[in-house]
Each structure stands twice: as C-alpha cells, then as structure tokens.
Design a protein around this motif. Structure first.
Motif, short mmCIF file in Angstrom:
data_model
loop_
_atom_site.label_atom_id
_atom_site.label_comp_id
_atom_site.label_asym_id
_atom_site.label_seq_id
_atom_site.Cartn_x
_atom_site.Cartn_y
_atom_site.Cartn_z
N ALA A 225 0.83 -1.20 0.00
CA ALA A 225 0.00 0.00 0.00
C ALA A 225 0.86 1.25 0.00
O ALA A 225 0.60 2.22 -0.73
N LEU A 226 1.92 1.24 0.81
CA LEU A 226 2.83 2.39 0.85
C LEU A 226 3.58 2.53 -0.47
O LEU A 226 3.83 3.65 -0.94
N CYS A 227 3.93 1.40 -1.08
CA CYS A 227 4.60 1.43 -2.38
C CYS A 227 3.70 2.08 -3.42
O CYS A 227 4.13 2.95 -4.19
N ALA A 228 2.43 1.65 -3.47
CA ALA A 228 1.50 2.21 -4.44
C ALA A 228 1.25 3.70 -4.19
O ALA A 228 1.10 4.47 -5.13
N LEU A 229 1.20 4.07 -2.92
CA LEU A 229 0.98 5.48 -2.57
C LEU A 229 2.09 6.36 -3.15
O LEU A 229 1.82 7.38 -3.80
N ALA A 230 3.36 5.96 -2.96
CA ALA A 230 4.48 6.74 -3.48
C ALA A 230 4.50 6.74 -5.00
O ALA A 230 4.72 7.77 -5.64
N ALA A 231 4.27 5.55 -5.59
CA ALA A 231 4.32 5.45 -7.04
C ALA A 231 3.23 6.28 -7.70
O ALA A 231 3.47 6.98 -8.69
N ASP A 232 2.01 6.20 -7.17
CA ASP A 232 0.92 6.97 -7.77
C ASP A 232 1.08 8.46 -7.57
O ASP A 232 0.65 9.26 -8.40
N LEU A 233 1.68 8.85 -6.46
CA LEU A 233 1.97 10.26 -6.25
C LEU A 233 2.89 10.77 -7.36
O LEU A 233 2.69 11.86 -7.91
N ALA A 234 3.90 9.96 -7.71
CA ALA A 234 4.84 10.35 -8.76
C ALA A 234 4.20 10.27 -10.14
O ALA A 234 4.32 11.18 -10.96
N PHE A 235 3.52 9.15 -10.41
CA PHE A 235 2.93 8.97 -11.74
C PHE A 235 1.84 9.99 -12.03
O PHE A 235 1.57 10.30 -13.19
N ALA A 236 1.19 10.49 -10.99
CA ALA A 236 0.15 11.50 -11.21
C ALA A 236 0.72 12.72 -11.93
O ALA A 236 0.12 13.25 -12.86
N ALA A 237 1.89 13.16 -11.49
CA ALA A 237 2.53 14.30 -12.14
C ALA A 237 2.95 13.95 -13.56
O ALA A 237 2.78 14.76 -14.49
N VAL A 238 3.48 12.73 -13.75
CA VAL A 238 3.91 12.32 -15.09
C VAL A 238 2.73 12.26 -16.04
O VAL A 238 2.78 12.79 -17.17
N LEU A 239 1.65 11.62 -15.62
CA LEU A 239 0.48 11.47 -16.49
C LEU A 239 -0.18 12.81 -16.79
O LEU A 239 -0.66 13.03 -17.89
N ALA A 240 -0.22 13.69 -15.80
CA ALA A 240 -0.84 15.00 -16.02
C ALA A 240 -0.03 15.87 -16.96
O ALA A 240 -0.58 16.70 -17.69
N LEU A 241 1.29 15.68 -16.94
CA LEU A 241 2.17 16.56 -17.71
C LEU A 241 2.70 15.93 -19.00
O LEU A 241 3.40 16.59 -19.76
#
Length: 441
Positions: A225-241
C-alpha cells in the motif's frame, strides 16, 4: 482444471464491458487535455489541475465507497456508473456545438467521470471473484490487465488521429458510445451475487475502520500500500504533464503524441503476458519487487528524452513494470480477503493510490512555473524510486511460500470480537497483496 474463461459467459461480458469502456477512456485521455490546450488556451498548470480533479472523488469518497458498494448489488453499481459517465461526457460535445464550452465545465465533467470510475472499479474488482473460481483469478485478472494495456495502445493513437483529422469534441463523443456499450454488456451478465451475512451490524464509520485496519494490519498489504501510494503520487505528475511535455517541450504533433503513447503502452501488453510466468519462476514477492524497479527506471527515462524515441521508450518501460505489479498484487489480494471485506479492502487501497493522484497532479502542475516541466518530471522519477523501499524492507522481497500458500484470515463468528484483534492477529501471518492502479487510469 481451469476453464477457458472465454467460454464463461458472465466473465466474457464483464471483460467486454471493461474493455470497450477503456478504449473510449484512453481516447479521451489524449482528447481531454487537447481540448483544454487547443480550444480553451489552457496552461500546463490548468491541464494538470484538470487531471487532478478527475481523481478528487477517490480522495474525498474513496473510503466510504467500499462500504456503500458492499451494501448494493454490484452489477447495478457498475451499470449506473457507466450511465452517469456517459451523460457527463456527452456534455462536452454538446457544449462545443452550442459554443458554451469552458474550463469550469471541463472541471465539472472531470469530477463526475472520476466519481463514476471510482464506484465502477471498486464494484468490478469486488464482483469478479463472484463470477469465476479462485484458481481462475490470476488468468482473469491477467486478461483484464491485457485489455487495459490494449486500450492504452489503441486509444491514444486513435485519439490523436481523431483530434488531428477531425476535432477533440468528436473524440469525446466516441467515449460516450463506449460507456453505453459497456452498460449493455453488463446487462448480459447473469451471475448472481451471494453476499455473506454481516457478522454484526456496524455503522458506516465502523465498516470503514474495519477495512482500513485490515489493510494496515497486514505485514504484506501494508508495504505494498505504501509502495502504491508513493508510485501513484509520482505517476500522477507524469500522467498529467505527459501531453504538455510532449507538445511544448519536445515539440511533437498530436498524431505523433498519440502514436508515442500507444507504443509506450504496448509495454503493458508485454507485462500482462509475462506476469504469471514471472511469478511462477521467481515467486510473487520477488516479481512484485522487480516490477517496482522496472517502472522506476522507466520514470527516469521520460525526462531524459530529447525526442519521440526516448519519450516512447520511457513510457514502454513504465507500463511494463506497472502491469506486472497490478496483475500479481490484485490476484493475491482478491484471493486472501474475506468476501465481506472485498469492497472495503479495494476501496481502502483505491483511496490510498488514487487519492494520491490529485495531490501529485496538482503539486506537479504548480511546480511547472518555477522549475519547468522537465525538472518536475525528474522529481517525480525520484519519488517513484523511493516506492521500492517498503517492499524491499519487508517479507515481500523474500518471495516466501506464504505469498501463495497460506489461507485468508478467518472471519470471526457471530458474537465474537470483531475487527481489531481478529484483523491484527490475521495480519501477523496471512498473505495479501495490493491493488493498483494504478493506471493509471
């Protein structure tokens, strides 16, 4: 002996519903920001905030969504979610025709789409184990993730073509039809749910708390769960930009952007094929940890890109790792979670992973002005790399037989103490894994 799931009518119709809606969704992933950029002169920050709004429902309602889904027929939730998304999406081409299309309208539509997707995904992931046998879940989830990867492959290239040759609102109109088709396929699912009787009557708050305790009380679910939290936090910026980065920094045309996103997403198809054999060969735990390393490398390749080839290669590696992660963790999680907790478990994990998306997308967008898009993507790659730490320093890394051999935690009998002690003690030895998401959409 495992059945051929293509011969199982209920699974086939659920798969078709899932697949057709995803193709339309991934057309809109490209068309939506291009509407803002090309028709409404939106900035990169506004486009990033638009992506954040779509995931805002997961942050606001992610936890109660699981309890609500468990109280309702899941097929009904799926159909209503499709209809709501179709109506909301239809507002965009209608507004374009009547010349009233604005950024506030896009924000409202994005929120409704995100709300419908939240309930659809939680219900679908909780419904699948009721339609097929436990030993068929890995195959079923693999096919579902393969469909997601195909949609990521076909959707953006079709979206880029439609936007360049016709208009972005036309691409959005096609997404409306896919949601309608998805609802029609769901109407053909005949499998009846047999939800277990509640162990004891609980308040909504108590039900939510029980689901959260189950996730955080488990020594294997917690690090994932913590792994997914960090990864999605990062990927959110990548996908948005990614679209502003490709268009403004790399200078790519809409058609080229669509092709790059499509070819990059082909990594997900490869991941769907490799996930089960990889787990059989090296163990689920080691395979999950390796997948995190793979998508972290891909995230670092994106800001290194100087043209379409590097951009495409980075996305390919990202999706390869993400899909392997999604398939393995989803299957184990569904297998070991008591049926009465499936909705809340899925919703808790969705809240953590998707709840990080609006935060990551908004922060990434706000950092563009002072730092530049490429610098923000480097920061995202760094955060993504940190995602490997929780599984690396846990029992997951060892790939022990417990990942696949131990049974799910037993539920307390009626009248026995529930939740805290039972879940905590089960979490000390039982196996589990985490549900994604990611996609990222």
């Amino acid at each position: 002996m495992k059945r051929n799931l293509w011969h199982v009518a209920d699974y086939r119709n659920l798969f078709l519903s899932h697949s057709v809606s995803l193709v339309g969704t991934h057309i809109s992933i490209l068309a939506f920001p291009l509407i803002a950029l090309l028709l409404l002169d939106a900035s990169a920050t506004e486009v990033s905030l638009l992506a954040a709004v779509e995931f805002l429902p997961s942050l606001l309602l992610g936890l109660p969504a699981g309890a609500w889904v468990e109280r309702l027929p899941r097929r009904t939730v799926l159909i209503v979610s499709d209809v709501a998304r179709a109506v909301a999406m239809a507002a965009i081409p209608a507004a374009y025709v009547f010349d009233v299309l604005t950024m506030p309208l896009l924000f409202v539509v994005a929120f409704v789409i995100g709300l419908g997707t939240l309930f659809f995904d939680v219900a679908q992931m909780s419904y699948l184990p009721a339609l097929i046998a436990e030993e068929e879940l890995a195959d079923g989830n693999g096919k579902m993730e393969g469909a997601r990867s195909f949609a990521q492959l076909a959707g953006p290239s079709a979206g880029g073509f439609l936007v360049q040759v016709f208009t972005a609102p036309l691409a959005i109109a096609l997404d409306v039809l896919t949601y309608v088709a998805s609802a029609i396929f769901l109407l053909r699912v005949r499998g009846r749910e047999t939800p277990p009787e509640p162990i004891e009557k609980m308040t909504l708050r108590g039900e939510i708390a029980e689901g959260v305790r189950f996730v955080f009380g488990h020594p294997l679910v917690r690090p994932l769960a913590l792994c997914a939290l960090a990864a999605d936090l990062a990927f959110a910026a990548v996908l948005a930009l990614q679209v502003p980065y490709a268009a403004n920094t790399l200078g790519l045309q809409p058609g080229a952007i669509g092709v790059a996103l499509a070819i990059g997403s082909a990594g997900g198809l490869l991941g769907a094929v490799l996930s089960s054999p990889l787990a059989d060969r090296i163990g689920s735990g080691r395979a999950v940890t390796a997948s995190v390393v793979v998508f972290s490398v891909g995230a670092a390749m994106v800001p290194l890109a100087t043209g379409v080839a590097g951009f495409t290669a980075g996305l390919f590696v990202v999706y390869l790792g993400v899909v392997v992660f999604n398939v393995l963790q989803m299957t184990i999680c569904q297998t070991v979670t008591p049926e009465r907790l499936l909705g809340r478990m899925n919703a808790t994990l969705r809240f953590l992973s998707w709840g990080a998306v609006p935060v990551g997308a908004a922060v990434g967008g706000l950092l563009v002005a002072p730092l530049g898009i490429r610098a923000v993507l480097w920061i995202a790659a760094g955060v993504c790399a940190l995602a490997v730490l929780p599984p690396l320093f846990s029992q997951i890394r060892t790939g022990s037989p417990a990942l696949t051999e131990e049974p799910a935690a037993e539920e307390p009998a009626a009248g026995e103490p529930a939740a805290e002690e039972e879940t905590a003690s089960a979490g000390a030895t039982g196996p589990a894994d985490l549900l994604d998401a990611r996609d990222p959409r």
